[in-house]
Design a protein around this motif. Sequence first.
Motif, PDB file in Angstrom:
ATOM      1  N   LEU C 195     -70.486 -31.848-106.749  1.00  0.00           N
ATOM      2  CA  LEU C 195     -71.010 -30.726-105.974  1.00  0.00           C
ATOM      3  C   LEU C 195     -70.097 -30.392-104.798  1.00  0.00           C
ATOM      4  O   LEU C 195     -69.839 -29.222-104.507  1.00  0.00           O
ATOM      5  CB  LEU C 195     -72.424 -31.049-105.477  1.00  0.00           C
ATOM      6  CG  LEU C 195     -73.499 -30.983-106.546  1.00  0.00           C
ATOM      7  CD1 LEU C 195     -74.823 -31.480-105.999  1.00  0.00           C
ATOM      8  CD2 LEU C 195     -73.641 -29.551-107.049  1.00  0.00           C
ATOM      9  N   LEU C 198     -67.257 -28.588-106.133  1.00  0.00           N
ATOM     10  CA  LEU C 198     -67.668 -27.222-106.444  1.00  0.00           C
ATOM     11  C   LEU C 198     -67.627 -26.359-105.195  1.00  0.00           C
ATOM     12  O   LEU C 198     -67.072 -25.255-105.180  1.00  0.00           O
ATOM     13  CB  LEU C 198     -69.089 -27.269-106.995  1.00  0.00           C
ATOM     14  CG  LEU C 198     -69.518 -26.175-107.952  1.00  0.00           C
ATOM     15  CD1 LEU C 198     -68.659 -26.237-109.190  1.00  0.00           C
ATOM     16  CD2 LEU C 198     -70.974 -26.370-108.329  1.00  0.00           C
ATOM     17  N   TYR C 199     -68.195 -26.909-104.136  1.00  0.00           N
ATOM     18  CA  TYR C 199     -68.234 -26.144-102.901  1.00  0.00           C
ATOM     19  C   TYR C 199     -66.819 -25.829-102.424  1.00  0.00           C
ATOM     20  O   TYR C 199     -66.484 -24.695-102.112  1.00  0.00           O
ATOM     21  CB  TYR C 199     -68.997 -26.908-101.824  1.00  0.00           C
ATOM     22  CG  TYR C 199     -68.988 -26.185-100.513  1.00  0.00           C
ATOM     23  CD1 TYR C 199     -68.179 -26.591 -99.463  1.00  0.00           C
ATOM     24  CD2 TYR C 199     -69.759 -25.041-100.342  1.00  0.00           C
ATOM     25  CE1 TYR C 199     -68.152 -25.895 -98.277  1.00  0.00           C
ATOM     26  CE2 TYR C 199     -69.729 -24.343 -99.166  1.00  0.00           C
ATOM     27  CZ  TYR C 199     -68.930 -24.765 -98.132  1.00  0.00           C
ATOM     28  OH  TYR C 199     -68.889 -24.072 -96.968  1.00  0.00           O
ATOM     29  N   PHE C 203     -66.701 -22.032-103.174  1.00  0.00           N
ATOM     30  CA  PHE C 203     -67.489 -21.287-102.206  1.00  0.00           C
ATOM     31  C   PHE C 203     -66.923 -21.326-100.805  1.00  0.00           C
ATOM     32  O   PHE C 203     -67.342 -20.546 -99.967  1.00  0.00           O
ATOM     33  CB  PHE C 203     -68.935 -21.838-102.170  1.00  0.00           C
ATOM     34  CG  PHE C 203     -69.607 -21.832-103.509  1.00  0.00           C
ATOM     35  CD1 PHE C 203     -70.293 -22.928-103.955  1.00  0.00           C
ATOM     36  CD2 PHE C 203     -69.536 -20.709-104.317  1.00  0.00           C
ATOM     37  CE1 PHE C 203     -70.929 -22.913-105.191  1.00  0.00           C
ATOM     38  CE2 PHE C 203     -70.159 -20.689-105.543  1.00  0.00           C
ATOM     39  CZ  PHE C 203     -70.851 -21.796-105.990  1.00  0.00           C
ATOM     40  N   GLY C 289     -69.689  -7.715-112.305  1.00  0.00           N
ATOM     41  CA  GLY C 289     -70.908  -7.636-111.509  1.00  0.00           C
ATOM     42  C   GLY C 289     -71.660  -8.943-111.345  1.00  0.00           C
ATOM     43  O   GLY C 289     -72.819  -8.949-110.954  1.00  0.00           O
ATOM     44  N   THR C 291     -72.554 -12.626-109.534  1.00  0.00           N
ATOM     45  CA  THR C 291     -72.438 -13.205-108.204  1.00  0.00           C
ATOM     46  C   THR C 291     -71.461 -14.364-108.262  1.00  0.00           C
ATOM     47  O   THR C 291     -71.036 -14.789-109.330  1.00  0.00           O
ATOM     48  CB  THR C 291     -73.780 -13.761-107.709  1.00  0.00           C
ATOM     49  OG1 THR C 291     -74.186 -14.771-108.642  1.00  0.00           O
ATOM     50  CG2 THR C 291     -74.817 -12.678-107.618  1.00  0.00           C
ATOM     51  N   TRP C 293     -72.128 -17.425-107.638  1.00  0.00           N
ATOM     52  CA  TRP C 293     -72.731 -18.561-108.285  1.00  0.00           C
ATOM     53  C   TRP C 293     -72.760 -18.377-109.800  1.00  0.00           C
ATOM     54  O   TRP C 293     -72.468 -19.297-110.552  1.00  0.00           O
ATOM     55  CB  TRP C 293     -74.134 -18.808-107.738  1.00  0.00           C
ATOM     56  CG  TRP C 293     -74.909 -19.749-108.583  1.00  0.00           C
ATOM     57  CD1 TRP C 293     -76.017 -19.475-109.314  1.00  0.00           C
ATOM     58  CD2 TRP C 293     -74.587 -21.121-108.846  1.00  0.00           C
ATOM     59  NE1 TRP C 293     -76.432 -20.583-110.001  1.00  0.00           N
ATOM     60  CE2 TRP C 293     -75.559 -21.613-109.728  1.00  0.00           C
ATOM     61  CE3 TRP C 293     -73.593 -21.990-108.413  1.00  0.00           C
ATOM     62  CZ2 TRP C 293     -75.571 -22.915-110.186  1.00  0.00           C
ATOM     63  CZ3 TRP C 293     -73.600 -23.288-108.872  1.00  0.00           C
ATOM     64  CH2 TRP C 293     -74.578 -23.739-109.750  1.00  0.00           C
ATOM     65  N   GLN C 294     -73.107 -17.181-110.245  1.00  0.00           N
ATOM     66  CA  GLN C 294     -73.135 -16.961-111.684  1.00  0.00           C
ATOM     67  C   GLN C 294     -71.757 -17.187-112.289  1.00  0.00           C
ATOM     68  O   GLN C 294     -71.607 -17.790-113.339  1.00  0.00           O
ATOM     69  CB  GLN C 294     -73.584 -15.534-111.998  1.00  0.00           C
ATOM     70  CG  GLN C 294     -75.067 -15.334-111.855  1.00  0.00           C
ATOM     71  CD  GLN C 294     -75.448 -13.883-112.045  1.00  0.00           C
ATOM     72  OE1 GLN C 294     -74.751 -12.991-111.586  1.00  0.00           O
ATOM     73  NE2 GLN C 294     -76.553 -13.653-112.722  1.00  0.00           N
TER      74      GLN C 294
END
Lengths: 302, 255, 401
Positions: C195, C198-199, C203, C289, C291, C293-294
């Motif tokens: 995780l 991932l971040y 992100f 289109g 997000t 996260w998607q």
Amino acid sequence: MQTSTSSMPLPKRLIGFFAVTIALTAAVAVLGIILGMVGSFVSNGGGGVTWTFLSEFPRNNNTEGGIWPALAGTTLLVLLMTILGVPVGTATAIYLTEFAKQDSWFARSVRFAVNTLAGVPSIVFGLFGVGFFIQFMGNGIDGWLGTSSFGDGSLLWSAATLAVLTLPVVIVAVEEALRAVPRDLREASLALGATRWQTIVKVVVPNAVTGILTGSILAVGRGAGEVAAILFVGVTYSSESIPSAVTEKFMHLGYHLFVLSTQSPDVDLTLPLQYATTLVLLGLTFLLNLTAILIRSRLRKR
Amino acid sequence: MAKDIPLKIETHDFSFYYGAKQALHNITIGIPERRVTAFIGPSGCGKSTFLRSINRMNDLIDGTRTDGHMVVDGIDVYSKEVDVVTLRRRIGMVFQKSIPFPKSIYENITYGLTLNDSVSKSDLDSIVESCLRKAALWDEVKDRLNNSALGLSGGQQQRLCIARAVAINPDILLMDEPCSALDPISTGKVEELITELKDTYTIVLVTHNMQQAARVSDNTGFFLMGSLIEFDRTRTIFTSPSKKETEDYITGRFG
Amino acid sequence: MSNPFKQTRKRPGEWIMEWSIRLVASASIVMIFLILLFVMREAATLFVSAEATTEATSTPSAGSNMEPESYNPDAPADAAASEPDVYNPEAEDPTTTQQQGEPGAPGQFIYASKNPKYPEIYNPDTGLLPEDIDVVAEDQAEVDTSRKTSVLSKLTGDQWQPVGDVPKFGVKPLLIGTLKTTTIAILIGAPLGILAALYVAFFAKRRVREVVKPAIELLAGFPSVVIGFFCLVTVASFIQDITGAPYRLNAVVGGIGLALAVIPIVFSIAEDALSAVPKTLREASLALGSTEWQTAYRVMLPAAAPGVFAAVLLGIGRAFGETMIAIMATGNAPLSSFSPLEPARTVAATIGSEMGEVVWGSEHYGVLFFMGVLLFVFSFGLNAVTELYVKKRLIKKFQGQ
């Protein structure tokens, strides 16, 4: 047309937000643990790291005094380890970048071997140290020279064991630096009538010195903290003096911490010592790794 | 083409393969000495490959092989008696991107010289000066010979590479698109240089700039898809080419 | 016509240099073989050695101050002597394990302290864990039978008690201990590592990434002794406060320590794998289109799956091979229990604790080396699977089936 996320259905947005938050939490948690660890060491041990601590011998069966012999022993160990391991690692890295044909079975085996070495548990290296260096080579040398000091745990064999253990670290770092040298430079040299070896020595390696440095420092950082591999290859808990010959036993920071914290006769007395020792060990490895990272990032920016 | 000029480089049915793919098809050509010969053609036509075959730089790539003969000074350079390192000392090469060594200007020039023979310092100094003069760089750098070569501008670096190539005293200079990374002023300077150097050296120039070939070279060869379509005096190629493909390329029908 | 391109000078140095380099490069391959060979060689004593009554001709620990675990055939086979892992056989009283100037052997974690923060680990009245009562010395008949039983049956026994009249080398408790601690370590460490990766990979803004990534990778530089120490003093108390477990050092504490060692590895490799997914994939997804996260969940993660899987595999490899943390934080008692709050002993910790005291050439010696061979083979296999599997999958994914 949905062009902005704000017009997306609520549940989807929520999941997305939720997911990002969880990931963020994980990252924060990890960082928090690291900070907590370091914090507890610093707050409990910071006071204990004084100059006397670093320069004195332990007293009273290691319940008082300093860690000087452990520092000295660790330094001698990693020095010897570097002398033994860095040339081999550098040569291997040179082979992998300059001479290996990509598909040859030899090149692939070398790479596989290096990766495997990196994954072998350190205790197995310790066993290797006993089985190969002490039993085989040590006894062999003793038989040949008529001595009796080689067939036992010592600074020499510990350094050799650690050299093998840190080989992958050196190889990876040096290889990275060698690959950073642009191919054109090699071509320019060859086009001027230099042989391959001349090109390596005069053009490639001088540009890879930082990588060799980085690799050595990382290896030293690893070697200074590695205890399992030298547990029975020559480290000791108490000694009267710094080893004067490579066949002697030596004290080691990491091992010192280990014994201090698990077999201390009086925990109240030694707990501050334990924290202080931890801080010194951690500080040392941290400094080494940081230096290596800085050198490497300067290399990448070039 | 004047038949009385001796040929420095001759090839007979020379073919080149990258693995199974044939990159050069039966090239037969004779390059006269002390003239500038230019190779033109669209991207990927094989002109660089051919150039690099002359000093066997393509040997560095795995899985390549050749067919036919590549003869320099009367010797087939792919034969077993030829030592490739010695070959490369007799042939100088300048690359598309200037690649000075990250050393001082002085050391760049003397690099080739210090490889094998021990040359005295005073000899080195005079060679450095004469090479830099030949490259029209001496006045600009004579006060900073010990500074890093990387501090020079792009055009200066390329001229340094030419000086470096000339320092080992080759007979032949191979130039692979030497001006493609340079601004027009530097390009002009390098082109001037090429015209001066041809008195001493046989120059083979690969360029994707037709006008450059027209300005600078004595003979021009047009390559297309690995074959040599036409080879003649530059003036002839550009005014009355005999092959249609040549004409199409010259007039810009394809690029 | 003379050949102007003939070699003017012989260059033997060139050839020598190239072959020296090749020779040195083969050192890595040679080392792997040597490790396997020489560890196996010492393990052979397991099958060849005479009974454990062989006198030691030279002890590796000559000069060190640690003794209690070496098998002394002359010592009376009393109850105390059969509990090497739990109890110092030479001490009468667990509160004073150390003789003058002698620290206890590794594997003994007895704090003789009046400080209530560090109570004795084992019940000072009996000196035994409740489960060990039935492991007390056997009679002579059993000693005789043990000498006749085969190596294999010895190894598959249920108890690990290498010192005593009847040495027992059942590896089952060790395997259970390893399984317990590794599982806990992976359950904690893998999700955290992945995780966090991932971040950082998807992100985080660039500035944040440049700080967080090296910070977490710094954890990789922590020596395992230090992590073990941290668990020993801090984590253990913390866990005990929360759960009220009777034993301060147990599989959970050990598992947490191992997790701390596993997290940086999983993080590093997973982050590399996630960052290696071509940006173009991400842009294509966003352009349709989705997000962030998607995109991460449906496009990037699947593309990086082999790498992430490899990260977990390598984390597992690190966890079960880790020695110092296991010795310091798990309580070091070879119990065959699956309860996480009880002490455990891993294979690696066993080797680490007992190797210092073992007698050259004895059965015990051989068994320890044999376990080393097992560790090596397992890590080799893990590495091979990671390399071959991951490489194949990655190549397939990015070059199309």
